[in-house]
Motif scaffolding. Structure first.
Motif: not given
Length: 138
Positions: A68-90
């Motif tokens: 659970d703690e590892a999943a929470g840490l991964e979730e916090a890291a995932a929030l910091g990863r930039p994601r392009l909106p679907l329209r902007a993705r190649p």
């Protein structure tokens, strides 16, 4: 705190609190997780907000976190990863960068295309345009 895990959504703060709770220095955690001290310090300061999954997994393992703690840490890291909106993705597979045709990795130390297999000695110029790496140095 939820289940002994900091409730903050900021990855760096969460990582720092988990490291302090484990009683590890930055040097000890970086050695145990296989990351550099500089990378770990950058993560804690917020310079690196969304590290790769395998880095987060290595940190969680080194900190001795449960699932659970590892999943929470991964979730916090995932929030910091930039994601392009679907329209902007190649087009193509998600997460895979597309290369232009003929733009493979550059190979250093090889003769430029079109020079064949001519043997070159040190200081012997090869044919080709000036300033394009046509002068043999090896």
């Amino acid at each position: 705190m939820r289940g002994g895990t900091p409730s903050t959504e900021d990855f760096g703060q969460r990582l720092r609190l988990l490291r302090a709770r484990a009683g590890l220095s930055q040097e000890a955690l970086s050695h145990a997780a296989g990351v550099s001290v500089r990378a770990l310090a950058d993560m804690e300061r917020g310079r690196t907000r969304g590290p790769q999954r395998r880095t987060v997994q290595a940190l969680a393992e080194a900190l001795g976190l449960d699932e659970d703690e590892a999943a929470g840490l991964e979730e916090a890291a995932a929030l910091g990863r930039p994601r392009l909106p679907l329209r902007a993705r190649p087009p193509g597979r998600p997460g895979v960068r597309r290369r232009r045709a003929g733009s493979g990795p550059r190979q250093r130390g090889r003769a430029p295309a079109g020079l064949g297999t001519r043997l070159r000695r040190r200081g012997t110029p090869a044919a080709g345009p000036v300033g394009r790496g046509t002068h043999a140095t090896a």
